[in-house]
Structure formats: structure tokens, C-alpha cells
Design a protein around this motif. Structure first.
Motif, PDB file in Angstrom:
ATOM      1  N   UNK A  90       5.401  13.313 -11.899  1.00  0.00           N
ATOM      2  CA  UNK A  90       5.756  12.998 -13.278  1.00  0.00           C
ATOM      3  C   UNK A  90       6.260  11.561 -13.358  1.00  0.00           C
ATOM      4  N   UNK A  91       5.521  10.759 -14.068  1.00  0.00           N
ATOM      5  CA  UNK A  91       5.956   9.380 -14.238  1.00  0.00           C
ATOM      6  C   UNK A  91       6.603   9.235 -15.605  1.00  0.00           C
ATOM      7  N   UNK A  92       7.691   8.543 -15.640  1.00  0.00           N
ATOM      8  CA  UNK A  92       8.420   8.280 -16.878  1.00  0.00           C
ATOM      9  C   UNK A  92       8.817   9.568 -17.597  1.00  0.00           C
ATOM     10  N   UNK A  93       9.288  10.556 -16.861  1.00  0.00           N
ATOM     11  CA  UNK A  93       9.651  11.821 -17.490  1.00  0.00           C
ATOM     12  C   UNK A  93      11.040  11.778 -18.105  1.00  0.00           C
ATOM     13  N   UNK A  94      11.805  10.764 -17.830  1.00  0.00           N
ATOM     14  CA  UNK A  94      13.152  10.645 -18.374  1.00  0.00           C
ATOM     15  C   UNK A  94      13.091  10.136 -19.811  1.00  0.00           C
ATOM     16  N   UNK A  95      13.961  10.675 -20.652  1.00  0.00           N
ATOM     17  CA  UNK A  95      14.020  10.244 -22.041  1.00  0.00           C
ATOM     18  C   UNK A  95      14.640   8.844 -22.111  1.00  0.00           C
ATOM     19  N   UNK A  96      14.212   8.020 -23.067  1.00  0.00           N
ATOM     20  CA  UNK A  96      14.800   6.692 -23.178  1.00  0.00           C
ATOM     21  C   UNK A  96      16.281   6.768 -23.534  1.00  0.00           C
ATOM     22  N   UNK A  97      17.062   5.776 -23.097  1.00  0.00           N
ATOM     23  CA  UNK A  97      18.504   5.802 -23.347  1.00  0.00           C
ATOM     24  C   UNK A  97      18.907   4.931 -24.525  1.00  0.00           C
ATOM     25  N   UNK A  98      17.927   4.431 -25.293  1.00  0.00           N
ATOM     26  CA  UNK A  98      18.209   3.650 -26.496  1.00  0.00           C
ATOM     27  C   UNK A  98      17.369   4.206 -27.632  1.00  0.00           C
ATOM     28  N   UNK A  99      17.864   4.091 -28.859  1.00  0.00           N
ATOM     29  CA  UNK A  99      17.052   4.592 -29.980  1.00  0.00           C
ATOM     30  C   UNK A  99      15.815   3.728 -30.181  1.00  0.00           C
ATOM     31  N   UNK A 100      14.807   4.326 -30.783  1.00  0.00           N
ATOM     32  CA  UNK A 100      13.567   3.598 -31.026  1.00  0.00           C
ATOM     33  C   UNK A 100      13.829   2.475 -32.015  1.00  0.00           C
ATOM     34  N   UNK A 101      13.223   1.318 -31.757  1.00  0.00           N
ATOM     35  CA  UNK A 101      13.400   0.136 -32.601  1.00  0.00           C
ATOM     36  C   UNK A 101      12.745   0.347 -33.957  1.00  0.00           C
ATOM     37  N   UNK A 102      13.469  -0.014 -35.005  1.00  0.00           N
ATOM     38  CA  UNK A 102      12.923   0.066 -36.354  1.00  0.00           C
ATOM     39  C   UNK A 102      12.351  -1.289 -36.741  1.00  0.00           C
ATOM     40  N   UNK A 103      11.229  -1.321 -37.426  1.00  0.00           N
ATOM     41  CA  UNK A 103      10.645  -2.615 -37.809  1.00  0.00           C
ATOM     42  C   UNK A 103      11.547  -3.380 -38.769  1.00  0.00           C
ATOM     43  N   UNK A 104      11.435  -4.703 -38.752  1.00  0.00           N
ATOM     44  CA  UNK A 104      12.270  -5.561 -39.589  1.00  0.00           C
ATOM     45  C   UNK A 104      11.679  -5.833 -40.965  1.00  0.00           C
ATOM     46  N   UNK A 105      10.422  -5.490 -41.190  1.00  0.00           N
ATOM     47  CA  UNK A 105       9.842  -5.811 -42.493  1.00  0.00           C
ATOM     48  C   UNK A 105      10.512  -4.965 -43.559  1.00  0.00           C
ATOM     49  N   UNK A 118       0.825  -1.203   0.000  1.00  0.00           N
ATOM     50  CA  UNK A 118       0.000   0.000   0.000  1.00  0.00           C
ATOM     51  C   UNK A 118       0.863   1.257   0.000  1.00  0.00           C
ATOM     52  N   UNK A 119       1.953   1.246   0.771  1.00  0.00           N
ATOM     53  CA  UNK A 119       2.861   2.386   0.788  1.00  0.00           C
ATOM     54  C   UNK A 119       3.503   2.588  -0.583  1.00  0.00           C
ATOM     55  N   UNK A 120       3.918   1.502  -1.207  1.00  0.00           N
ATOM     56  CA  UNK A 120       4.528   1.576  -2.527  1.00  0.00           C
ATOM     57  C   UNK A 120       3.549   2.171  -3.532  1.00  0.00           C
ATOM     58  N   UNK A 121       2.303   1.706  -3.502  1.00  0.00           N
ATOM     59  CA  UNK A 121       1.292   2.214  -4.429  1.00  0.00           C
ATOM     60  C   UNK A 121       1.035   3.691  -4.175  1.00  0.00           C
ATOM     61  N   UNK A 122       0.936   4.094  -2.903  1.00  0.00           N
ATOM     62  CA  UNK A 122       0.727   5.515  -2.582  1.00  0.00           C
ATOM     63  C   UNK A 122       1.879   6.368  -3.088  1.00  0.00           C
ATOM     64  N   UNK A 123       3.104   5.895  -2.905  1.00  0.00           N
ATOM     65  CA  UNK A 123       4.275   6.638  -3.380  1.00  0.00           C
ATOM     66  C   UNK A 123       4.220   6.820  -4.888  1.00  0.00           C
ATOM     67  N   UNK A 124       3.876   5.755  -5.601  1.00  0.00           N
ATOM     68  CA  UNK A 124       3.831   5.823  -7.063  1.00  0.00           C
ATOM     69  C   UNK A 124       2.677   6.689  -7.546  1.00  0.00           C
ATOM     70  N   UNK A 125       1.561   6.671  -6.821  1.00  0.00           N
ATOM     71  CA  UNK A 125       0.415   7.486  -7.222  1.00  0.00           C
ATOM     72  C   UNK A 125       0.631   8.970  -6.935  1.00  0.00           C
ATOM     73  N   UNK A 126       1.439   9.307  -5.939  1.00  0.00           N
ATOM     74  CA  UNK A 126       1.637  10.709  -5.580  1.00  0.00           C
ATOM     75  C   UNK A 126       2.777  11.368  -6.351  1.00  0.00           C
ATOM     76  N   UNK A 127       3.560  10.606  -7.064  1.00  0.00           N
ATOM     77  CA  UNK A 127       4.625  11.208  -7.864  1.00  0.00           C
ATOM     78  C   UNK A 127       3.999  11.991  -9.008  1.00  0.00           C
TER      79      UNK A 127
END
Length: 131
Positions: free
Chosen positions: A110-125, A99-108
Motif C-alpha cells: 500500500x503506497x500512500x495509505x496514510x491520510x493527509x495531515x493538512x486540510x485540502x487547499x481551497x482555491x483563491x479565485x 536498485x534495492x530502494x526501487x525494489x523495496x518501493x515496488x514490493x510495498x
């Protein structure tokens, strides 16, 4: 051709063996319904599996009591109260942490505000190396 092996009294299985098999199936079914309940995202589906779980648990309890009254099922040794209390306390602590973990995550804010550290995957087709 379908044939059944009959026990000495002319039935398919002895009553006690049949009831133990049904009891085991009810336990398994209640576990399956519980899993389905926790996996369901639709409230109506979740409610349906909750009702099915409760009905199955009720039926399992009734069958167990019937078997116990007819000396068809012996219960295991009784647990010590202190062991049960310890398990309850451990489960309550785990629940509080969740419950504490869920409360902490709900009160933050900005979630996932960091930019990804890998380039976006390109499709193989369209790539001749992949079929």
C-alpha cells in the motif's frame, strides 16, 4: 552590415580553434541529449534522444581522434588504474542501493495509505483579496 574578421590565412578562424569549438559543442550537445533522454516519458521520444546521444558521442569521438592524430589536442595525464577501479566500485555500489530502494518501493503493498495531515487547499479565485 555583416562583416567577418579573417585570420592571417584568410579564413574565419584557425582550423584548430574551430575544431576545438565544434568539439566543445558536441560535448555540450551530448549532455543535453542525455538529459532529454532521462526526462522523456514517451518510449519513442526516449529512443530518439538515445539515438541522438549515441550519434553525437560517436561524432565527438571521431573528431577527437582526428584532432589528436594531427597534434591539435593533447590528452590529460593518465589516471591510475586503482583510482578508476575505486570510482567504478563506488558507482556500482550506488547503483545497487538504487536498485534495492526501487525494489523495496515496488514490493510495498500500500503506497500512500496514510491520510493527509493538512486540510485540502481551497482555491483563491472569488476571494476579493486576491487578484
Amino acid at each position: 552590415m555583416y562583416s567577418q574578421s579573417l585570420s592571417s590565412n584568410g579564413s574565419f578562424m584557425q582550423e584548430q580553434d574551430l575544431l576545438k569549438s565544434i568539439l566543445a559543442d558536441l560535448r555540450r550537445t551530448s549532455r543535453e541529449y542525455t538529459t532529454a533522454t532521462t526526462e522523456a516519458s514517451c518510449p519513442m521520444t526516449r529512443r530518439m534522444f538515445t539515438d541522438l546521444t549515441n550519434d553525437t558521442l560517436r561524432l565527438q569521438g571521431e573528431l577527437f581522434n582526428l584532432m589528436q592524430q594531427n597534434n591539435m589536442y593533447s590528452v590529460s595525464a593518465k589516471a591510475l588504474r586503482q583510482d578508476v577501479d575505486k570510482q567504478i566500485q563506488s558507482a556500482q555500489q550506488a547503483q545497487q542501493k538504487c536498485q534495492q530502494f526501487i525494489q523495496e518501493k515496488n514490493t510495498q503493498n500500500s503506497s500512500y495509505s496514510q491520510a493527509p495531515n493538512v486540510p485540502q487547499h481551497q482555491p483563491n479565485y472569488g476571494n476579493p483579496y486576491y487578484m
